[in-house]
Design an enzyme around this catalytic site. Sequence first.
Site, mmCIF file in Angstrom:
data_model
loop_
_atom_site.group_PDB
_atom_site.id
_atom_site.type_symbol
_atom_site.label_atom_id
_atom_site.label_comp_id
_atom_site.label_asym_id
_atom_site.label_seq_id
_atom_site.Cartn_x
_atom_site.Cartn_y
_atom_site.Cartn_z
ATOM 1 N N PHE A 193 -1.500 8.355 4.063
ATOM 2 C CA PHE A 193 -2.142 8.529 5.594
ATOM 3 C C PHE A 193 -3.407 9.057 5.779
ATOM 4 C CE2 PHE A 193 2.007 9.478 8.799
ATOM 5 C CZ PHE A 193 2.146 8.287 9.042
ATOM 6 N N ASN B 176 6.213 -1.595 11.642
ATOM 7 C CA ASN B 176 6.132 -0.862 10.345
ATOM 8 C C ASN B 176 5.862 -1.920 9.214
ATOM 9 O OD1 ASN B 176 3.998 0.914 8.552
ATOM 10 N ND2 ASN B 176 4.290 2.434 10.058
ATOM 11 N N ASN C 294 1.093 -1.405 -0.066
ATOM 12 C CA ASN C 294 0.090 0.048 0.469
ATOM 13 C C ASN C 294 1.063 1.535 -0.023
ATOM 14 O OD1 ASN C 294 -0.620 1.846 2.455
ATOM 15 N ND2 ASN C 294 0.663 -0.022 3.420
ATOM 16 N N LYS D 8 6.372 3.124 17.067
ATOM 17 C CA LYS D 8 6.107 2.761 15.814
ATOM 18 C C LYS D 8 7.778 2.833 15.574
ATOM 19 C CE LYS D 8 3.345 0.042 12.590
ATOM 20 N NZ LYS D 8 1.921 0.408 12.387
ATOM 21 N N SER E 49 5.859 4.809 8.768
ATOM 22 C CA SER E 49 5.485 4.784 7.482
ATOM 23 C C SER E 49 6.165 5.241 6.313
ATOM 24 C CB SER E 49 3.822 5.479 7.509
ATOM 25 O OG SER E 49 3.285 5.266 5.780
ATOM 26 N N ASN F 186 5.581 6.100 3.262
ATOM 27 C CA ASN F 186 4.536 6.586 1.690
ATOM 28 C C ASN F 186 4.226 8.459 2.422
ATOM 29 O OD1 ASN F 186 3.964 3.790 0.856
ATOM 30 N ND2 ASN F 186 2.424 3.363 2.315
ATOM 31 N N THR F 187 4.845 8.510 3.674
ATOM 32 C CA THR F 187 4.512 10.097 3.733
ATOM 33 C C THR F 187 6.054 9.962 3.010
ATOM 34 O OG1 THR F 187 2.995 9.966 4.888
ATOM 35 C CG2 THR F 187 4.085 12.104 5.247
#
Length: 350
Positions: free
Chosen positions: A120, A243, A116, A214, A181, A183-184
Site C-alpha cells: 500500500f 485480489n 508484488n 474486494k 491484500s 501485503n499489509t
Amino acid sequence: MNGYDAVKPLLFRLPAETAHGTVHALLRGVQGTPVERLLASRYRVADPRLEIEAFGQSFPNPVGVAAGFDKNAQIPSALASLGFGHVEVGGVTAEAQEGNPRPRMFRLREDDAIVNRMGFNNHGADRIGARMASQSLPEVPVGVNIGKSKSAPLESAEEDYRYTYERVAAHADYFVVNVSSPNTPGLRELQNRENLERILTTLQDAGASPLLVKLSPDLPDPAVEDALDLVGELGLDGVIATNTTTERRNLHSEHRDEEGGLSGRPLESRATEMVRFVAERVDVPVVGVGGVFTAEDAYRKLRAGAHVVQLYTGLVYRGPSIARDVNAGLLELLERDGFDSVEDAIGEDL
C-alpha cells in the site's frame, strides 16, 4: 509487430517497478494534452452493445483498470484514453506510506504473471483527495480502492477507512473496501465477519455509496459465504472478485517463490470460479478480476456472472492496446453466440 512489441523488451530489461514508473511518467506527460485525444481515437471502441449499467454507474464498456496501477490518482484520464471503461485508483490509505522495501515487484515472464509485495505505498488520503479535486477526471466511472494504514490498529481500522473515504468522497463514482491484500500485516483478518461489518457500517454511516468489497481468492468457501451474507444484510452495492493470491501452483519462472500477491495468467481460472461462486449467491453486480489478457478471458468472467472486468497484469504484458483488443474481441464473441449486447451474456453460464 505492434509498437509495444518493439518497446516491451527494453522495458522488461528494467526492474519491474522501474518500468512501471517509466510508463506512468509517459502517461502523466500526455494527460490533458492533445496526445490524449489522439490515443482515444486509436484505442476506444465505441459500440452500444458494450455498454453496461452496474451499481448506479454507466460503463461505456466492461473493461477497466484494476486498483494498483494508478495508486495515487495521477493518470485516470490518460488510462481512460486507452479505451478503458472505468478506472479504479488506489489503494489509498489515511497516511502516506512508502510501502515495503525494494525490490517488491517481480515479473514471472514464463507464467505471464507478476508477484508484488508493494505494501500500500501511496501519497495518502489528504494529498490524493486534493489531487482528484484539482484535475479533470474522465467521463468513465472512477473508483477509489481504500486500504488500511499500516500503523492503524486492527481494532480501530474502521476509523482509518473512514478518514480516507471522507478525503476522496466528493471525487469518486464508487468506493471499494480492500481487506484482502496479502501485503499489509494482519489486513486479511479484517475479512472475518465481525471486523468487516464494523468497517462497512462505519463507511455506510459516513455516506459511502456505491460501496463494494474486494475479496481474496484464498478465502475458504465458508468465509466467502459469511462475507456475502453481510453484503446482502447491509445492502452493499457490489463485490470485487478477486485480489491477488498467495498460492504458488504450477509456476515455472525464476521469481515464483518471492513473497507477495500473485496476479496474471495463473489466477485466471481460480478468479473466474470465484466470480461464479459469488454471482450465484448475491443479487448485486460482481466485478471480475484476475488473469484477463484476452477477449476470451473477459468473456468467461462475464458469462460466469461478472458485470464488468478489471485488469492490471495484462496491461503490463500486452501493452496499451489491450482494452481495444478485448472490447473488439468481445463484439465478435457476442455476435458469434447470438447475443445483442454484453448485458445479455452476463451470467449465461450460471
